[in-house]
Design an enzyme around this catalytic site. Structure first.
Site, PDB file in Angstrom:
ATOM      1  N   LYS A   1      58.549  46.229  60.919  1.00 28.40           N
ATOM      2  CA  LYS A   1      57.470  45.476  61.578  1.00 28.40           C
ATOM      3  C   LYS A   1      57.632  43.965  61.400  1.00 28.40           C
ATOM      4  CE  LYS A   1      54.039  45.727  57.845  1.00 28.40           C
ATOM      5  NZ  LYS A   1      53.941  44.304  57.556  1.00 28.40           N
ATOM      6  N   THR A   2      58.125  43.529  60.236  1.00 27.14           N
ATOM      7  CA  THR A   2      58.308  42.086  60.009  1.00 27.14           C
ATOM      8  C   THR A   2      59.300  41.514  61.012  1.00 27.14           C
ATOM      9  OG1 THR A   2      57.859  42.368  57.646  1.00 27.14           O
ATOM     10  CG2 THR A   2      58.969  40.336  58.325  1.00 27.14           C
TER      11      THR A   2
ATOM     12  N   ASP B   1      49.017  40.515  60.749  1.00 21.64           N
ATOM     13  CA  ASP B   1      49.790  41.547  60.047  1.00 21.64           C
ATOM     14  C   ASP B   1      48.901  42.235  59.010  1.00 21.64           C
ATOM     15  OD1 ASP B   1      51.899  43.117  59.278  1.00 21.64           O
ATOM     16  OD2 ASP B   1      52.938  41.544  58.154  1.00 21.64           O
ATOM     17  N   GLU B   2      49.269  43.457  58.621  1.00 26.37           N
ATOM     18  CA  GLU B   2      48.543  44.245  57.615  1.00 26.37           C
ATOM     19  C   GLU B   2      47.061  44.336  57.970  1.00 26.37           C
ATOM     20  OE1 GLU B   2      50.129  45.894  55.516  1.00 26.37           O
ATOM     21  OE2 GLU B   2      52.022  44.876  55.120  1.00 26.37           O
TER      22      GLU B   2
ATOM     23  N   GLN C   1      48.475  53.240  54.998  1.00 23.37           N
ATOM     24  CA  GLN C   1      48.734  52.401  53.829  1.00 23.37           C
ATOM     25  C   GLN C   1      47.527  51.535  53.467  1.00 23.37           C
ATOM     26  OE1 GLN C   1      52.883  50.753  53.429  1.00 23.37           O
ATOM     27  NE2 GLN C   1      53.025  51.332  55.585  1.00 23.37           N
TER      28      GLN C   1
ATOM     29  N   ARG D   1      58.068  53.727  49.033  1.00 25.31           N
ATOM     30  CA  ARG D   1      58.810  52.572  48.500  1.00 25.31           C
ATOM     31  C   ARG D   1      60.262  52.969  48.217  1.00 25.31           C
ATOM     32  NH1 ARG D   1      56.269  49.579  50.885  1.00 25.31           N
ATOM     33  NH2 ARG D   1      55.362  51.502  51.669  1.00 25.31           N
TER      34      ARG D   1
END
Length: 720
Positions: free
Chosen positions: A29-30, A216-217, A247, A604
Site C-alpha cells: 500500500k505504501t 493512510d491507516e 488490523q 509480521r
C-alpha cells in the site's frame, strides 16, 4: 505503472471522488500511495501544494517525500504530507491569531502533563490515591479524543461527587495549559477542529488548498480525525482512504473501526478497491492468518494470497512454565541464527503486555545476545535530554512555567528553594510568567544580594538566547545553549560512568539537531528554526525511533509491531487472559480486536513463525494455571498433535513452592471503605471512591483502572 498489479494501478488512476482502498497486510500500500501522488502531480498536473497526504508516522512521511524525489524527480517541498498531528500543528502555527495561544506555544509531553496535574492536585487538595494521576491523564485524553472539552461536560456537575471532582481537575488543567501557552498532544487536533468549525473563512481557505486528500491507516482514525477529514475534503470530495479493518487494534487509544467499515455508506458512489496480493509472507503463514481473521464478524471480506513458496511450516509450542517458554524462544533464536543465516535484526519476539519482556531479557542476557526493546524508554525521555529540551522550550515560550522550573537551577547555579519560592510568589502576585519575573528580581525584597546575582546571571543568559533565536538555526542555537551552561564539559570530565554516558547522549542530541537541519533544508529549502525542531521531537512515535540498522533481536508488544516486518517472528503467551486479554473477553467487540491483534502479529512474519504458550505463568507472585487461547483452535493448529514440552535434563527438578490454587474471593456484607480494591465482571479492577446506602441498596462510586468512573450496586462487585 508496469511494476504495479492490476488493483494497485486501479488505485493510482482513480483520482476523482471517494475511494476506499482495503489494503491487506503486506499488499504494497505504501508503494501504491507514492505512485498515486506521483500520478496526480505528473499526469494530472496537480500542484503538490493542493495535495494532502496523512501518514501513520513521521518516518513514513519522510520516506514518501524521499521516494517521490528519487523515483520520479518530484520536488516534495510544497506537498502537505505528515501525520494528523504534524498537519494540524502546521495549521495552528499559521492561524494562531484565531486560537487562545501565541505563535510560540510549546507542546507538553507525558511527563509535563503529570507534573502539571500534581500541582493542580496540590492546589485543589485532591488525593492521588482516590484519583490516580495516570487514570486522570488517560481519562482527560479520552475526552479530548471524543472532542469534549470542559465546557462540553458541565452536565457532570450534577452526576455525583467523583464526576464533579473530575470536571474540576480537567477544567483547571485546561486553564493552566492556556496560561502556560502550551498544548498537550491531544490539544493539537482538538484546537484545529475547533478552529475549522468556528471560523468558516479559515475552513474555506484550507478546503481550497486541499483539492485531493489521501489518508493512510484509516482504520486507526478517531472521532476528531474523522471530522477533520470530512471537513477538509469538502466540497470536491476527492478523498482516498487506505486501510485494513483487520488490523484495527487501537480502540483503547480512541480509534473507531466504524470509520472504515461505514466509509462507503457515508460517501455515496464510493469506489472500493481491494489489495489482496501479499508480497511479504509465505503461503503457510497466510493460510493461518486468513483462517484466524475469518472468525470476525465486523470486517470487510478479503482473502490474502501470495506467490511466495516456503518449506518452513509455522510452529506451535506448548511449554510447562513461562520460564521454559522464554528459554525455548531464545534457544530457537540461536538455532535459526546459526543454521539458517538470519541476522539478529531479522528476528522479533512479540507479546501482548510489556511485562512479558522480563523473562525474555533474562534469557537473552544469559546467552549474551544483544536486543532492543521497541517502545521502551526512548532517547528523548532521558533526564539530560529533557533538561536541554526544557531550555529550548523556555527560549521560545516565556509562558512555559513547567520548563522554566526544570532549568532554573539545572545545572546548579546557586538558586535554592527559598529563591524559587520568592520568584514564584512574585510572579503570581504580578501575574507574570516565571521566566519574565526573573527580569524584575531587584523588586523582590526578600532575596539576598547573592541570590539576586544568581537569578540575574541566569536572566541575562535567557535574554541572550531569545535575542539570537530568530537569527540562528536549530543546530546553532542548541550548540550555543549547551556551550553557555557548560554542561557537556562538566559531564565529560567526571569519573562517574553514568555522567559520561549522559555526555555522550548530549553529543548525540547535538547530532540529531544537525541531521534534522540537513533533512529539513532538503525538504523545504529553508533553514529550520528552533520551533521546527521542537515540533518534530514532540511528534515522534515509537515507529519513528525504530532502528533497522543495529543488529540486535527485537522485543516489542504487538501494538508496537504494527507496520513492521521480520523474517522470523515469535509470538509469546498466546493464552486465555493474555491473548485475548482478560479486560477484553466480556464483549465480542473486545474479543474481535484481540483476534485482530494476533492477526497483526502473524502477518509480521515473512518466513518463520513460532506461536508459544505456557501451562503455568507466574502472576503477582503466584503460579497460575493457563489455558491455551481460543484463537489457537480457530487457526486449526491442534495442541495435542503439534506441541511438546521442553525438557532440560541438566536442571534439577523444581517443586512449586506456591500453591496454584486461586484464593477464595472475599465478599463483604458490610460497608465498603474508600480505597478498597474491587473487581467487576465487566469493567475489571477498580477502587472504591465513596459509598451510599446500606445492604442490597448500597451504591458504590468506583474508579476503574481503565479510567472509567461508575456508580454500581455493591452486589455486583467483589472485594479483592
Amino acid at each position: 505503472m508496469n511494476d504495479l498489479n492490476k488493483e494497485q494501478r486501479d488505485v493510482v488512476s482513480t483520482t476523482e471522488g471517494a475511494v476506499l482502498v482495503l489494503a491487506g497486510a503486506g499488499s504494497g500500500k505504501t508503494r501504491t500511495i507514492i505512485y498515486r501522488a506521483a500520478y496526480l502531480i505528473n499526469q494530472r498536473k496537480v500542484d503538490p501544494f493542493n495535495i494532502l497526504i496523512v501518514t501513520f508516522t513521521n518516518k513514513a512521511a519522510s520516506e514518501l517525500r524521499e521516494r517521490l524525489y528519487t523515483y520520479f524527480g518530484i520536488n516534495p517541498s510544497g506537498l502537505w504530507v505528515g501525520t494528523f498531528h504534524s498537519i494540524c500543528l502546521r495549521i495552528l502555527r499559521s492561524e494562531f491569531k484565531f486560537t487562545p495561544f501565541n505563535s510560540n506555544f510549546t507542546i507538553y509531553d507525558s511527563d509535563d502533563q503529570k507534573s502539571l496535574l500534581k500541582k493542580i492536585y496540590k492546589k485543589l487538595d485532591i488525593s492521588k490515591e482516590n484519583f490516580p494521576l495516570a487514570q486522570m491523564k488517560s481519562s482527560i485524553s479520552k475526552r479530548k479524543n471524543e472532542f469534549l472539552l470542559p465546557e462540553d461536560l458541565q452536565f457532570l456537575r450534577n452526576e455525583g461527587f467523583s464526576n464533579r471532582i473530575y470536571l474540576k481537575i480537567y477544567t483547571e488543567y485546561q486553564k493552566e495549559l492556556v496560561n502556560n501557552n502550551c498544548l498537550d498532544f491531544d490539544d493539537i487536533m482538538v484546537y484545529t477542529l475547533k478552529l475549522l468549525q468556528e471560523n468558516k473563512e479559515i475552513l474555506h481557505k484550507y478546503q481550497d488548498i486541499f483539492k485531493y486528500v489521501m489518508i493512510d491507516e484509516y482504520q486507526d482514525t478517531n472521532v476528531i480525525q474523522y471530522k477533520l477529514t470530512s471537513l477538509l475534503s469538502e466540497p470536491e470530495n476527492n478523498i482516498c482512504v487506505v486501510g485494513d479493518d483487520d488490523q484495527a487494534i487501537y480502540s483503547w487509544r480512541g480509534a473507531d473501526i466504524t470509520n472504515i467499515l461505514k466509509f462507503d455508506k457515508i460517501h455515496k458512489e464510493t469506489k472500493v478497491i481491494r489489495l489482496e496480493q501479499n508480497y511479504r509472507s509465505s503461503k503457510q503463514i497466510l493460510d493461518i492468518a486468513n483462517q484466524l481473521i475469518s472468525n470476525n464478524e465486523e470486517r470487510h471480506p478479503k482473502q490474502l494470497r501470495t506467490e511466495i513458496e516456503s518449506t518452513q511450516e509455522p510452529v506451535m509450542k506448548r511449554l510447562e512454565t513461562d520460564v521454559d517458554e522464554a528459554r525455548y524462544i531464545v534457544e530457537e533464536i540461536v538455532n535459526i541464527h546459526r543454521e539458517n543465516g538470519l541476522t539478529l535484526n531479522d528476528i522479533a519476539v512479540l507479546y501482548r503486555t510489556n511485562s512479558q519482556s522480563r523473562l525474555l531479557e533474562t534469557e537473552l542476557i544469559k546467552y549474551n545476545l544483544p536486543y532492543k526493546i521497541v517502545g521502551g524508554i526512548n532517547f528523548y525521555q532521558r533526564k539530560e535530554i529533557k533538561d536541554i529540551l526544557a531550555y529550548l522550550k523556555c527560549i521560545i515560550n516565556p509562558a512555559d512555567n513547567e520548563s522554566f522550573l526544570r532549568i532554573f537551577n539545572t545545572p546548579t547555579r546557586g538558586i535554592g528553594k527559598t529563591t524559587i519560592n520568592a520568584v514564584s510568589n512574585y510572579a503570581i502576585d504580578h501575574r507574570l510568567p516565571l521566566s519574565n519575573a526573573i527580569f524584575e528580581v531587584e523588586n523582590i525584597v526578600s532575596l539576598s544580594k547573592r541570590a539576586k546575582t544568581a537569578v540575574t546571571n541566569f536572566a541575562n543568559l535567557l535574554e541572550k538566547w531569545r535575542d539570537k533565536v530568530n537569527y540562528l538555526n536549530c543546530f546553532e542555537i542548541t550548540n550555543l545553549v549547551i556551550s553557555d551552561i557548560d554542561i557537556l564539559s562538566t559531564l565529560s570530565k567526571s569519573d562517574n560512568p553514568k555522567l559520561n554516558s549522559q555526555a555522550e547522549n548530549l553529543k548525540e542530541f547535538i547530532s540529531s539537531t544537525s541531521q534534522f537541519r540537513e533533512e529539513f533544508y532538503q525538504n523545504f529549502e529553508v533553514e529550520p528554526q528552533l520551533d521546527d525542531f521542537l515540533n518534530s521531537v514532540q511528534l515522534l512515535t515509537d515507529l519513528d525511533r525504530f532502528d533497522r540498522d543495529s543488529d540486535s533481536i527485537n522485543l516489542l508488544t504487538i501494538h508496537n509491531a504494527k507496520g513492521l516486518e521480520f523474517r522470523a517472528v515469535f509470538v509469546a503467551g498466546i493464552e486465555e487472559g493474555l491473548l485475548p486479554h482478560n479486560r477484553s473477553i466480556y464483549e465480542e467487540k473486545g474479543v474481535e480486536e484481540e483476534r485482530r491483534l494476533l492477526y497483526v502479529a502473524i502477518t509480521r512474519a515473512k518466513e518463520y513463525l513460532y506461536l508459544t504458550y505456557a501451562n503455568y505463568r507466574r502472576i503477582n507472585g503466584l503460579n497460575d494455571a493457563s489455558a491455551p487461547s481460543r484463537f489457537l483452535s480457530e487457526i486449526g493448529m491442534k495442541t495435542s498433535n503439534r506441541s511438546s514440552y521442553v525438557i532440560h535434563p541438566q536442571a534439577p527438578k523444581r517443586k512449586s513452592l506456591v500453591s496454584t490454587k486461586k484464593p477464595n474471593k472475599i465478599i463483604r456484607s458490610g460497608k465498603y471503605r474508600p480505597g478498597d480494591k474491587i473487581h467487576h465482571e465487566i469493567f475489571g479492577s477498580g477502587m472504591v471512591i465513596s459509598s451510599n446506602g446500606e445492604g442490597d441498596s448500597m451504591i458504590l462510586t468506583i474508579s476503574f483502572t481503565t479510567g472509567l468512573l461508575k456508580k454500581i450496586n455493591a452486589r455486583y462487585v467483589e472485594l479483592v
